[in-house]
Write a protein that holds these residues in place. Structure first.
Motif, PDB file in Angstrom:
ATOM      1  N   ASP A 115      39.525  21.357  50.552  1.00 22.41           N
ATOM      2  CA  ASP A 115      38.119  21.615  50.225  1.00 22.41           C
ATOM      3  C   ASP A 115      37.866  23.111  50.059  1.00 22.41           C
ATOM      4  O   ASP A 115      37.845  23.628  48.940  1.00 22.41           O
ATOM      5  CB  ASP A 115      37.232  21.012  51.308  1.00 22.41           C
ATOM      6  N   LYS A 116      37.699  23.837  51.167  1.00 22.68           N
ATOM      7  CA  LYS A 116      37.419  25.273  51.108  1.00 22.68           C
ATOM      8  C   LYS A 116      38.611  26.081  50.604  1.00 22.68           C
ATOM      9  O   LYS A 116      38.464  27.288  50.323  1.00 22.68           O
ATOM     10  CB  LYS A 116      37.003  25.780  52.492  1.00 22.68           C
ATOM     11  N   GLU A 117      39.764  25.435  50.473  1.00 17.87           N
ATOM     12  CA  GLU A 117      40.934  26.135  49.951  1.00 17.87           C
ATOM     13  C   GLU A 117      40.722  26.672  48.531  1.00 17.87           C
ATOM     14  O   GLU A 117      41.433  27.573  48.094  1.00 17.87           O
ATOM     15  CB  GLU A 117      42.148  25.213  49.994  1.00 17.87           C
ATOM     16  N   VAL A 118      39.733  26.127  47.827  1.00 13.68           N
ATOM     17  CA  VAL A 118      39.386  26.672  46.511  1.00 13.68           C
ATOM     18  C   VAL A 118      39.000  28.150  46.632  1.00 13.68           C
ATOM     19  O   VAL A 118      39.302  28.958  45.747  1.00 13.68           O
ATOM     20  CB  VAL A 118      38.249  25.853  45.872  1.00 13.68           C
ATOM     21  N   LEU A 119      38.375  28.532  47.741  1.00 17.82           N
ATOM     22  CA  LEU A 119      37.996  29.926  47.946  1.00 17.82           C
ATOM     23  C   LEU A 119      39.227  30.805  48.152  1.00 17.82           C
ATOM     24  O   LEU A 119      39.247  31.969  47.739  1.00 17.82           O
ATOM     25  CB  LEU A 119      37.048  30.049  49.147  1.00 17.82           C
ATOM     26  N   ASP A 120      40.249  30.269  48.815  1.00 16.27           N
ATOM     27  CA  ASP A 120      41.492  31.018  49.014  1.00 16.27           C
ATOM     28  C   ASP A 120      42.161  31.289  47.665  1.00 16.27           C
ATOM     29  O   ASP A 120      42.609  32.408  47.391  1.00 16.27           O
ATOM     30  CB  ASP A 120      42.454  30.235  49.913  1.00 16.27           C
ATOM     31  N   LEU A 121      42.232  30.252  46.842  1.00 15.34           N
ATOM     32  CA  LEU A 121      42.836  30.419  45.522  1.00 15.34           C
ATOM     33  C   LEU A 121      42.023  31.382  44.667  1.00 15.34           C
ATOM     34  O   LEU A 121      42.583  32.199  43.930  1.00 15.34           O
ATOM     35  CB  LEU A 121      42.963  29.057  44.830  1.00 15.34           C
ATOM     36  N   ALA A 122      40.700  31.315  44.771  1.00 14.58           N
ATOM     37  CA  ALA A 122      39.853  32.222  43.994  1.00 14.58           C
ATOM     38  C   ALA A 122      40.144  33.677  44.348  1.00 14.58           C
ATOM     39  O   ALA A 122      40.194  34.551  43.462  1.00 14.58           O
ATOM     40  CB  ALA A 122      38.380  31.899  44.230  1.00 14.58           C
ATOM     41  N   ALA A 123      40.344  33.960  45.636  1.00 13.15           N
ATOM     42  CA  ALA A 123      40.666  35.326  46.053  1.00 13.15           C
ATOM     43  C   ALA A 123      42.006  35.764  45.478  1.00 13.15           C
ATOM     44  O   ALA A 123      42.167  36.899  45.016  1.00 13.15           O
ATOM     45  CB  ALA A 123      40.685  35.416  47.582  1.00 13.15           C
ATOM     46  N   ALA A 124      42.993  34.860  45.498  1.00 15.75           N
ATOM     47  CA  ALA A 124      44.320  35.198  44.979  1.00 15.75           C
ATOM     48  C   ALA A 124      44.291  35.414  43.472  1.00 15.75           C
ATOM     49  O   ALA A 124      44.948  36.326  42.948  1.00 15.75           O
ATOM     50  CB  ALA A 124      45.309  34.087  45.342  1.00 15.75           C
ATOM     51  N   VAL A 125      43.520  34.599  42.744  1.00 12.41           N
ATOM     52  CA  VAL A 125      43.417  34.752  41.292  1.00 12.41           C
ATOM     53  C   VAL A 125      42.740  36.070  40.939  1.00 12.41           C
ATOM     54  O   VAL A 125      43.184  36.801  40.036  1.00 12.41           O
ATOM     55  CB  VAL A 125      42.663  33.556  40.676  1.00 12.41           C
ATOM     56  N   GLU A 126      41.690  36.407  41.668  1.00 16.77           N
ATOM     57  CA  GLU A 126      41.005  37.664  41.383  1.00 16.77           C
ATOM     58  C   GLU A 126      41.928  38.847  41.655  1.00 16.77           C
ATOM     59  O   GLU A 126      41.960  39.824  40.885  1.00 16.77           O
ATOM     60  CB  GLU A 126      39.738  37.786  42.227  1.00 16.77           C
ATOM     61  N   TRP A 127      42.697  38.784  42.715  1.00 10.00           N
ATOM     62  CA  TRP A 127      43.662  39.848  43.031  1.00 10.00           C
ATOM     63  C   TRP A 127      44.706  39.949  41.930  1.00 10.00           C
ATOM     64  O   TRP A 127      45.067  41.029  41.485  1.00 10.00           O
ATOM     65  CB  TRP A 127      44.307  39.558  44.381  1.00 10.00           C
ATOM     66  N   ALA A 128      45.214  38.794  41.489  1.00  9.17           N
ATOM     67  CA  ALA A 128      46.224  38.775  40.432  1.00  9.17           C
ATOM     68  C   ALA A 128      45.702  39.427  39.160  1.00  9.17           C
ATOM     69  O   ALA A 128      46.426  40.158  38.471  1.00  9.17           O
ATOM     70  CB  ALA A 128      46.663  37.334  40.153  1.00  9.17           C
ATOM     71  N   ARG A 129      44.447  39.182  38.822  1.00  5.38           N
ATOM     72  CA  ARG A 129      43.857  39.776  37.625  1.00  5.38           C
ATOM     73  C   ARG A 129      43.876  41.303  37.690  1.00  5.38           C
ATOM     74  O   ARG A 129      43.965  41.986  36.670  1.00  5.38           O
ATOM     75  CB  ARG A 129      42.414  39.308  37.461  1.00  5.38           C
ATOM     76  N   GLY A 130      43.802  41.839  38.905  1.00  6.27           N
ATOM     77  CA  GLY A 130      43.741  43.283  39.058  1.00  6.27           C
ATOM     78  C   GLY A 130      45.026  44.012  38.747  1.00  6.27           C
ATOM     79  O   GLY A 130      45.041  45.243  38.691  1.00  6.27           O
ATOM     80  N   PHE A 131      46.126  43.287  38.546  1.00  2.03           N
ATOM     81  CA  PHE A 131      47.401  43.919  38.256  1.00  2.03           C
ATOM     82  C   PHE A 131      47.656  44.060  36.748  1.00  2.03           C
ATOM     83  O   PHE A 131      48.800  44.151  36.322  1.00  2.03           O
ATOM     84  CB  PHE A 131      48.538  43.128  38.906  1.00  2.03           C
ATOM     85  N   HIS A 132      46.587  44.079  35.979  1.00  2.00           N
ATOM     86  CA  HIS A 132      46.661  44.366  34.543  1.00  2.00           C
ATOM     87  C   HIS A 132      47.428  43.305  33.760  1.00  2.00           C
ATOM     88  O   HIS A 132      48.004  43.598  32.713  1.00  2.00           O
ATOM     89  CB  HIS A 132      47.274  45.753  34.291  1.00  2.00           C
ATOM     90  N   HIS A 133      47.449  42.079  34.265  1.00  2.00           N
ATOM     91  CA  HIS A 133      48.062  40.993  33.518  1.00  2.00           C
ATOM     92  C   HIS A 133      46.985  40.312  32.676  1.00  2.00           C
ATOM     93  O   HIS A 133      45.896  40.001  33.165  1.00  2.00           O
ATOM     94  CB  HIS A 133      48.715  39.981  34.451  1.00  2.00           C
ATOM     95  N   ALA A 134      47.310  40.064  31.425  1.00  2.00           N
ATOM     96  CA  ALA A 134      46.318  39.485  30.519  1.00  2.00           C
ATOM     97  C   ALA A 134      46.097  38.003  30.778  1.00  2.00           C
ATOM     98  O   ALA A 134      45.043  37.474  30.475  1.00  2.00           O
ATOM     99  CB  ALA A 134      46.759  39.697  29.070  1.00  2.00           C
TER     100      ALA A 134
END
Length: 290
Positions: free
Chosen positions: A119-138
């Motif tokens: 359930d709330k694990e969607v928030l964990d994944l959202a944090a990881a995806v946002e972090w991943a975006r910050g590494f300049h990957h398109a």
């Protein structure tokens, strides 16, 4: 559990830049929208300063420019974590196709909080995806296994446009399934106080004692909302947890924008996904997210 809206994610103070992509892996704690610290690891993909020339009809190699701007975010199954050997193995294979972010869901490994089993694990994944975006990957591709497979589906449905492709391996189609012995044991772990003690001390997984309220969007309800994001569903024909009616339900709900691979002889989740299958997933993801 907090009822704060799942909006912006307060991430760690580690600020990725173009130079960090060429260094050793980075490990930090991300903070989710509801305040849970999530243990996370960024593994840079293969550094290629100049892609080698290829024949016009050749498929892109894993180290070519087609994969340099892809980052995979791997969502492990229940009782897994970022340090488990099977999670590290999957990350190691995918690292040949791009950068990789692994993390431990809440209640697992070194992360804080308690597991809500999808359930709330969607928030964990959202944090990881946002972090991943910050590494300049398109392009960002989420790859989830079992519980993580359900989470990547719900995340993409609830946050359209945040990922470029989704891979769900060995995921359930519906909640509260008890049709197999392993799932009956899992429900005992989750719903019984003595089961949660076994999980905490025997499996290193801390489970929340509260029932879902409200019941989250089910995977089969989430799948139609993913379009037009490319979706790959992978399931073994010897999966001891979820029989083949689960992936078939998901594929039917996906319609034309989803692809289903039924793998002969494969069991359940990361343990059963061999290196050759993970490599095929990497190939598919690089092509689909383009």
């Amino acid at each position: 559990m907090s009822n704060r809206p799942a909006g912006h994610v307060a991430c760690s103070t580690v600020r990725p830049n173009r130079e960090t992509d060429r260094r050793a892996p980075i490990r930090t704690f991300l903070r989710t929208a509801d305040g849970i610290p999530v243990d996370s690891v960024y593994d840079p993909g293969p550094v290629v300063y100049e892609a080698p020339p290829q024949a016009p009809d050749a498929s892109p190699s894993p180290s070519s420019s087609s994969s340099r701007d892809v980052v995979f975010v791997v969502a492990h199954g229940f009782t897994g974590d970022a340090d488990r050997p099977h999670v590290r193995r999957v990350a190691g294979v995918l690292r040949g196709y791009g950068a990789v972010v692994t993390f431990s869901f809440r209640g697992h490994g070194r992360s804080g909080g308690r597991s809500t089993v999808g359930d709330k694990e969607v928030l964990d994944l959202a944090a990881a995806v946002e972090w991943a975006r910050g590494f300049h990957h398109a392009r960002v591709v989420t790859v989830g296994f079992s519980m993580g497979g359900s989470v990547v589906l719900r995340h993409a449905a609830l946050r359209p446009g945040t990922v470029d492709a989704v891979v769900s391996v060995s995921a359930p189609a519906r909640w509260y399934y008890r049709g197999t012995a392993p799932m009956r044991r899992l429900h005992w772990l989750v719903t019984r106080p003595e089961g949660r003690l076994v999980s905490r001390y025997g499996l290193r997984t801390r489970i929340h004692h509260r029932d879902w309220d409200p019941v989250p969007l089910s995977p089969v309800e989430a799948v139609p909302r993913l379009a037009p994001t490319p979706l790959l569903l992978v399931h073994g024909d010897r999966d001891g947890y979820f029989p083949l009616d689960h992936p078939r339900m998901l594929a039917e709900a996906a319609g034309d924008h989803g692809e289903l691979w039924v793998e002969p002889g494969m069991g359940h989740a990361e343990h059963a996904a061999d290196d050759a299958l993970v490599a095929r997933i990497g190939d598919w993801a690089v092509s689909a997210a383009g």
